[in-house]
Design a protein around this motif. Structure first.
Motif, PDB file in Angstrom:
ATOM      1  N   ASP A  91       3.473  -8.106  -3.931  1.00 12.44           N
ATOM      2  CA  ASP A  91       3.236  -8.680  -2.702  1.00 12.44           C
ATOM      3  C   ASP A  91       3.422  -7.989  -1.549  1.00 12.44           C
ATOM      4  O   ASP A  91       2.546  -8.185  -0.671  1.00 12.44           O
ATOM      5  CB  ASP A  91       4.178 -10.031  -2.491  1.00 12.44           C
ATOM      6  CG  ASP A  91       4.034 -11.241  -3.722  1.00 12.44           C
ATOM      7  OD1 ASP A  91       2.866 -10.977  -4.343  1.00 12.44           O
ATOM      8  OD2 ASP A  91       4.915 -11.778  -3.989  1.00 12.44           O
ATOM      9  N   GLN A  92       4.322  -7.145  -1.548  1.00 12.37           N
ATOM     10  CA  GLN A  92       4.624  -6.412   0.148  1.00 12.37           C
ATOM     11  C   GLN A  92       4.299  -4.923  -0.109  1.00 12.37           C
ATOM     12  O   GLN A  92       4.340  -4.226   1.091  1.00 12.37           O
ATOM     13  CB  GLN A  92       6.043  -6.617   0.318  1.00 12.37           C
ATOM     14  CG  GLN A  92       6.579  -7.857   0.365  1.00 12.37           C
ATOM     15  CD  GLN A  92       5.857  -8.656   1.409  1.00 12.37           C
ATOM     16  OE1 GLN A  92       5.672  -8.295   2.717  1.00 12.37           O
ATOM     17  NE2 GLN A  92       5.488  -9.869   1.334  1.00 12.37           N
ATOM     18  N   GLY A  93       3.858  -4.524  -1.006  1.00 12.95           N
ATOM     19  CA  GLY A  93       3.477  -2.977  -1.539  1.00 12.95           C
ATOM     20  C   GLY A  93       4.840  -2.155  -1.866  1.00 12.95           C
ATOM     21  O   GLY A  93       5.953  -2.333  -1.861  1.00 12.95           O
ATOM     22  N   GLU A  94       4.442  -1.039  -2.429  1.00 13.61           N
ATOM     23  CA  GLU A  94       5.768  -0.135  -3.004  1.00 13.61           C
ATOM     24  C   GLU A  94       6.751   0.410  -1.942  1.00 13.61           C
ATOM     25  O   GLU A  94       7.906   0.615  -2.362  1.00 13.61           O
ATOM     26  CB  GLU A  94       5.160   0.947  -3.663  1.00 13.61           C
ATOM     27  CG  GLU A  94       4.160   0.605  -5.000  1.00 13.61           C
ATOM     28  CD  GLU A  94       3.537   1.807  -5.534  1.00 13.61           C
ATOM     29  OE1 GLU A  94       4.104   2.765  -5.588  1.00 13.61           O
ATOM     30  OE2 GLU A  94       2.724   1.422  -6.485  1.00 13.61           O
ATOM     31  N   PRO A  95       6.330   0.846  -0.744  1.00 14.76           N
ATOM     32  CA  PRO A  95       7.355   1.285   0.070  1.00 14.76           C
ATOM     33  C   PRO A  95       8.369   0.314   0.499  1.00 14.76           C
ATOM     34  O   PRO A  95       9.479   0.471   0.472  1.00 14.76           O
ATOM     35  CB  PRO A  95       6.544   1.449   1.323  1.00 14.76           C
ATOM     36  CG  PRO A  95       5.147   2.044   0.946  1.00 14.76           C
ATOM     37  CD  PRO A  95       4.979   1.178  -0.320  1.00 14.76           C
ATOM     38  N   PHE A  96       8.010  -0.997   0.627  1.00  9.14           N
ATOM     39  CA  PHE A  96       8.825  -1.975   0.836  1.00  9.14           C
ATOM     40  C   PHE A  96       9.585  -2.416  -0.251  1.00  9.14           C
ATOM     41  O   PHE A  96      10.977  -2.565  -0.036  1.00  9.14           O
ATOM     42  CB  PHE A  96       8.161  -3.479   1.223  1.00  9.14           C
ATOM     43  CG  PHE A  96       8.928  -4.667   1.681  1.00  9.14           C
ATOM     44  CD1 PHE A  96       9.301  -4.545   2.901  1.00  9.14           C
ATOM     45  CD2 PHE A  96       9.456  -5.407   0.768  1.00  9.14           C
ATOM     46  CE1 PHE A  96      10.029  -5.696   3.407  1.00  9.14           C
ATOM     47  CE2 PHE A  96      10.194  -6.465   1.140  1.00  9.14           C
ATOM     48  CZ  PHE A  96      10.495  -6.463   2.708  1.00  9.14           C
ATOM     49  N   ALA A  97       9.122  -2.302  -1.288  1.00  8.90           N
ATOM     50  CA  ALA A  97      10.063  -2.722  -2.827  1.00  8.90           C
ATOM     51  C   ALA A  97      10.894  -1.518  -3.038  1.00  8.90           C
ATOM     52  O   ALA A  97      11.985  -1.793  -3.412  1.00  8.90           O
ATOM     53  CB  ALA A  97       8.795  -2.646  -3.869  1.00  8.90           C
ATOM     54  N   ALA A  98      10.639  -0.290  -2.510  1.00  5.39           N
ATOM     55  CA  ALA A  98      11.601   0.759  -2.699  1.00  5.39           C
ATOM     56  C   ALA A  98      12.700   0.505  -1.738  1.00  5.39           C
ATOM     57  O   ALA A  98      13.910   0.999  -2.383  1.00  5.39           O
ATOM     58  CB  ALA A  98      10.809   2.214  -2.355  1.00  5.39           C
ATOM     59  N   VAL A  99      12.646   0.252  -0.612  1.00  8.83           N
ATOM     60  CA  VAL A  99      13.785  -0.204   0.182  1.00  8.83           C
ATOM     61  C   VAL A  99      14.546  -1.245  -0.182  1.00  8.83           C
ATOM     62  O   VAL A  99      15.650  -1.261  -0.422  1.00  8.83           O
ATOM     63  CB  VAL A  99      13.296  -0.463   1.680  1.00  8.83           C
ATOM     64  CG1 VAL A  99      14.386  -0.891   2.567  1.00  8.83           C
ATOM     65  CG2 VAL A  99      12.615   0.775   2.393  1.00  8.83           C
TER      66      VAL A  99
END
Length: 106
Positions: free
Chosen positions: A50-58
């Protein structure tokens, strides 16, 4: 299958499977399976969709920090519960949770 349907099916199915495995093979196996990231893993996956990989990493780093703070609570509570009683153990565990949580926020 859209994301909402997938979200509503995957996590409960994983928890249900862990519960059934625990009933079939005993509490020890059930405990190990429930200790796996059966809820945070799918949530991180859906956040990435939903939000993209950078957001998911955080978000995954936040989940790990939360697990570390929870472990600090367990160690502090377990260390004091039998010797000092549950009220003091609860206070010490809560302080340990907050301290580790704040320390890992950066």
């Amino acid at each position: 299958m859209d994301n909402l349907t997938l979200k509503l099916v995957v996590t409960p199915a994983l928890i249900g499977a862990a519960t059934l495995a625990g009933r079939r093979w005993g509490q020890s196996i059930g405990g190990w399976l429930v200790g796996l990231p059966l809820t945070t893993g799918p949530v991180a996956f859906f956040i990435a969709l939903d939000q993209g990989e950078p957001f998911a990493a955080v978000a995954a780093l936040g989940s790990i920090a939360g697990a570390a703070a929870e472990a600090a609570f367990c160690v502090a509570y377990g260390g004091l519960a039998l010797r000092a009683g549950w009220p003091l153990a609860l206070l010490a565990g809560s302080i340990a949770f907050a301290a580790v949580g704040v320390a890992l926020q950066g």
